[in-house]
Design a protein around this motif. Sequence first.
Motif, PDB file in Angstrom:
ATOM      1  N   THR A  14     -37.782  15.553  -7.313  1.00 51.81           N
ATOM      2  CA  THR A  14     -38.842  16.393  -8.061  1.00 51.81           C
ATOM      3  C   THR A  14     -37.976  17.221  -9.196  1.00 51.81           C
ATOM      4  OG1 THR A  14     -39.959  16.367  -6.012  1.00 51.81           O
ATOM      5  CG2 THR A  14     -40.305  18.148  -7.478  1.00 51.81           C
ATOM      6  N   CYS A  15     -37.001  17.496  -8.700  1.00 52.23           N
ATOM      7  CA  CYS A  15     -36.012  18.448  -9.722  1.00 52.23           C
ATOM      8  C   CYS A  15     -35.855  17.588 -10.949  1.00 52.23           C
ATOM      9  CB  CYS A  15     -34.614  18.877  -9.039  1.00 52.23           C
ATOM     10  SG  CYS A  15     -35.054  20.275  -7.987  1.00 52.23           S
ATOM     11  N   LEU A  16     -35.245  16.407 -10.621  1.00 54.05           N
ATOM     12  CA  LEU A  16     -35.022  15.696 -11.768  1.00 54.05           C
ATOM     13  C   LEU A  16     -36.016  15.280 -12.691  1.00 54.05           C
ATOM     14  CD1 LEU A  16     -32.829  12.666 -10.115  1.00 54.05           C
ATOM     15  CD2 LEU A  16     -32.081  14.491 -11.829  1.00 54.05           C
ATOM     16  N   PHE A  17     -37.436  15.092 -12.397  1.00 56.78           N
ATOM     17  CA  PHE A  17     -38.291  14.906 -13.250  1.00 56.78           C
ATOM     18  C   PHE A  17     -38.807  16.024 -13.790  1.00 56.78           C
ATOM     19  CE2 PHE A  17     -38.202  10.663 -11.174  1.00 56.78           C
ATOM     20  CZ  PHE A  17     -37.728   9.852 -12.333  1.00 56.78           C
ATOM     21  N   THR A  18     -39.113  16.938 -13.065  1.00 56.76           N
ATOM     22  CA  THR A  18     -39.831  18.130 -13.505  1.00 56.76           C
ATOM     23  C   THR A  18     -38.882  19.245 -14.215  1.00 56.76           C
ATOM     24  OG1 THR A  18     -41.039  18.011 -11.331  1.00 56.76           O
ATOM     25  CG2 THR A  18     -41.043  20.146 -12.326  1.00 56.76           C
ATOM     26  N   LEU A  19     -37.684  19.339 -13.845  1.00 52.87           N
ATOM     27  CA  LEU A  19     -36.763  20.197 -14.519  1.00 52.87           C
ATOM     28  C   LEU A  19     -35.735  19.621 -15.318  1.00 52.87           C
ATOM     29  CD1 LEU A  19     -36.228  22.764 -11.429  1.00 52.87           C
ATOM     30  CD2 LEU A  19     -37.842  22.984 -13.406  1.00 52.87           C
ATOM     31  N   GLY A  20     -35.412  18.286 -14.858  1.00 48.87           N
ATOM     32  CA  GLY A  20     -34.166  17.839 -15.679  1.00 48.87           C
ATOM     33  C   GLY A  20     -34.467  17.342 -17.224  1.00 48.87           C
ATOM     34  N   LEU A  21     -35.880  16.842 -17.389  1.00 47.48           N
ATOM     35  CA  LEU A  21     -36.302  16.672 -18.770  1.00 47.48           C
ATOM     36  C   LEU A  21     -36.505  17.835 -19.689  1.00 47.48           C
ATOM     37  CD1 LEU A  21     -38.507  13.433 -18.028  1.00 47.48           C
ATOM     38  CD2 LEU A  21     -36.422  13.608 -19.364  1.00 47.48           C
TER      39      LEU A  21
END
Length: 86
Positions: free
Chosen positions: A23-30
């Motif tokens: 969730t963090c990778l796709f929601t906050l990473g990009l």
Amino acid sequence: MTEDLSDDRDAFLAMARAFPLRTCLFTLGLPAFALLQVSGGLLTGGPIAFGVLLALLAVGLSVVVTRYHVARYRRQRVTDAPKVGR
């Protein structure tokens, strides 16, 4: 549909508790990547228009991918729910 996932926000929070890294990778990473691109263009004097365009595309992709993962999580929860009456 199950009662506990009647809202997208509730489903997102449940998915974040179940899969925090994804969730963090796709929601906050990009969006973080987009912010780095724009700030790199500002600091180096590079073309800002390309950085802003890339940032808009990255944020849009983040929204689409996050909504896809929420829908997939909701579907998995519904199909894995115990069957009543069987």
